[in-house]
Design an enzyme around this catalytic site. Structure first.
Site, PDB file in Angstrom:
ATOM      1  N   LYS A   8       0.514  -1.344   0.093  1.00 57.02           N
ATOM      2  CA  LYS A   8       0.221  -0.165  -0.029  1.00 57.02           C
ATOM      3  C   LYS A   8       0.507   1.070  -0.026  1.00 57.02           C
ATOM      4  O   LYS A   8       0.775   2.093  -0.716  1.00 57.02           O
ATOM      5  CB  LYS A   8      -0.667   0.175   0.589  1.00 57.02           C
ATOM      6  N   ARG A  83      -9.711   1.365   7.707  1.00 52.42           N
ATOM      7  CA  ARG A  83      -9.415  -0.275   8.493  1.00 52.42           C
ATOM      8  C   ARG A  83     -10.721  -0.858   9.075  1.00 52.42           C
ATOM      9  O   ARG A  83     -10.492  -2.210   9.452  1.00 52.42           O
ATOM     10  CB  ARG A  83      -8.232   0.288   8.904  1.00 52.42           C
ATOM     11  N   ARG A 122      11.194  -7.150   5.449  1.00 50.33           N
ATOM     12  CA  ARG A 122      10.927  -5.487   5.579  1.00 50.33           C
ATOM     13  C   ARG A 122      11.801  -5.024   6.036  1.00 50.33           C
ATOM     14  O   ARG A 122      12.456  -5.226   7.695  1.00 50.33           O
ATOM     15  CB  ARG A 122       9.600  -5.258   5.792  1.00 50.33           C
ATOM     16  N   ARG A 153      10.646  -3.288  11.837  1.00 50.93           N
ATOM     17  CA  ARG A 153       9.538  -2.150  12.440  1.00 50.93           C
ATOM     18  C   ARG A 153       9.279  -3.524  13.687  1.00 50.93           C
ATOM     19  O   ARG A 153       9.214  -4.222  13.054  1.00 50.93           O
ATOM     20  CB  ARG A 153       8.263  -1.949  11.921  1.00 50.93           C
ATOM     21  N   ARG A 164      -1.485  -9.396  13.175  1.00 55.92           N
ATOM     22  CA  ARG A 164      -2.312  -8.353  12.301  1.00 55.92           C
ATOM     23  C   ARG A 164      -3.097  -8.675  11.386  1.00 55.92           C
ATOM     24  O   ARG A 164      -3.767  -8.316  10.553  1.00 55.92           O
ATOM     25  CB  ARG A 164      -0.601  -7.343  11.446  1.00 55.92           C
TER      26      ARG A 164
HETATM   27  P1  AMP Z   1       0.741   0.017   8.563  1.00 54.01           P
HETATM   28  O1  AMP Z   1       1.876   1.262   7.666  1.00 54.01           O
HETATM   29  O2  AMP Z   1      -0.090   0.684   6.972  1.00 54.01           O
HETATM   30  O3  AMP Z   1       1.429  -1.294   7.676  1.00 54.01           O
HETATM   31  O4  AMP Z   1       0.188   0.774   9.682  1.00 54.01           O
HETATM   32  C1  AMP Z   1       0.688   0.179  11.172  1.00 54.01           C
HETATM   33  C2  AMP Z   1      -0.362   0.694  12.216  1.00 54.01           C
HETATM   34  O5  AMP Z   1      -0.517   1.524  12.813  1.00 54.01           O
HETATM   35  C3  AMP Z   1      -1.652  -0.851  12.177  1.00 54.01           C
HETATM   36  O6  AMP Z   1      -0.678  -1.778  13.085  1.00 54.01           O
HETATM   37  C4  AMP Z   1      -1.875  -0.398  13.058  1.00 54.01           C
HETATM   38  O7  AMP Z   1      -1.748  -0.453  14.959  1.00 54.01           O
HETATM   39  C5  AMP Z   1      -2.132   0.934  12.702  1.00 54.01           C
HETATM   40  N1  AMP Z   1      -2.474   2.101  11.907  1.00 54.01           N
HETATM   41  C6  AMP Z   1      -2.742   2.105  10.482  1.00 54.01           C
HETATM   42  N2  AMP Z   1      -3.604   2.983  10.048  1.00 54.01           N
HETATM   43  C7  AMP Z   1      -4.819   2.758  11.329  1.00 54.01           C
HETATM   44  C8  AMP Z   1      -6.182   2.914  11.050  1.00 54.01           C
HETATM   45  N3  AMP Z   1      -6.910   3.615   9.704  1.00 54.01           N
HETATM   46  N4  AMP Z   1      -7.014   2.885  12.016  1.00 54.01           N
HETATM   47  C9  AMP Z   1      -6.383   1.461  13.363  1.00 54.01           C
HETATM   48  N5  AMP Z   1      -5.214   1.838  13.277  1.00 54.01           N
HETATM   49  C10 AMP Z   1      -3.903   2.112  11.834  1.00 54.01           C
END
Ligand code: AMP
Length: 211
Positions: A8, A83, A122, A153, A164
């Site tokens: 993404k 999400r 990653r 990360r 996740r």
């Molecule tokens: P990402 O970088 O998009 O994979 O997001 C990393 C983490 O941030 C996720 O596993 C969630 O803990 C939090 N996060 C990111 N976007 C959202 C969202 N739209 N709603 C809730 N938690 C989020």
């Protein structure tokens, strides 16, 4: 939209660049808040490190503020948002209030096995969030772009990744049905192959919609 590791961020960044619009990544915004040590960052940390979602009201509030901030553009690529169905409803309200609408929802499709391989390799830059993979950078420890430290990360560790993926299945996949039943076009794009190849597919799908 797409599961963790679907690409993404990479595809969202390219898309925003091509369209000349801003990208709003909730994940990046939360990581930025963590780095800055704000209250939001401290609150978000425990959810993120456990592989859980940050509460909907926090996320929708954050997006509302970002939409109001002067960004030099009135069009956006949302990355990793919404999400949950609650967030999708929140976004609908934010858009209605601004007389705007969603042009399209893109679902990046990648199988579980490949997701796990991508995520476990990653590496991200601690300073600028640039994303790389051990298959390209080997054991390099510094970011090519800014010289920052390359790290894994904390939420890319195997036990958190499993959670996740489960959270994605339980809470995020239903959002696709929400859009399937809406007037917003939902496109599923094959997220496997080379980065440029995926971007081409994505642009072709968008051009068909004449977005
Ligand atoms: P990402 O970088 O998009 O994979 O997001 C990393 C983490 O941030 C996720 O596993 C969630 O803990 C939090 N996060 C990111 N976007 C959202 C969202 N739209 N709603 C809730 N938690 C989020």
């Amino acid at each position: 939209m797409g599961p963790p590791g679907a690409g993404k961020g990479t595809q969202g960044e390219l898309l925003a660049e091509t369209l000349g619009v801003s990208r709003l990544s909730t994940g990046d915004m939360l990581r930025e808040a963590r780095r800055a040590g704000t209250e939001l960052g401290r609150e978000a940390r425990r959810y993120m490190d456990a592989g859980e979602l940050v509460p909907d009201d926090v996320i929708v509030g954050m997006i509302g503020e970002a939409l109001d901030a002067p960004a030099g553009t009135s069009s956006f690529v949302f990355d990793g948002f919404p999400r949950t169905i609650e967030q999708a409803r929140g976004l609908d309200e934010l858009l209605v209030a601004r007389g705007e609408e969603l042009d399209a929802v893109i679902d990046l499709a990648v199988g579980d096995e490949e997701l796990v391989a991508r995520i476990s390799g990653r590496r991200v830059c601690e300073s600028c969030d640039a994303v790389t993979h051990v298959s390209t950078v080997g054991d390099a420890s510094r970011c090519e772009a800014c010289g920052g430290r390359l790290i894994q990360r904390t939420d890319d560790r195997p036990e958190t990744v499993r959670r996740r993926l489960q959270v994605y299945r339980d809470l995020t996949r239903p959002v696709l049905d929400y859009y399937r039943e809406s007037v917003t076009p939902l496109m599923t794009v094959d997220g496997t192959g080379a980065v440029e190849e995926i971007q081409d597919r994505l642009m072709t799908a968008l051009q068909r919609l004449a977005v």
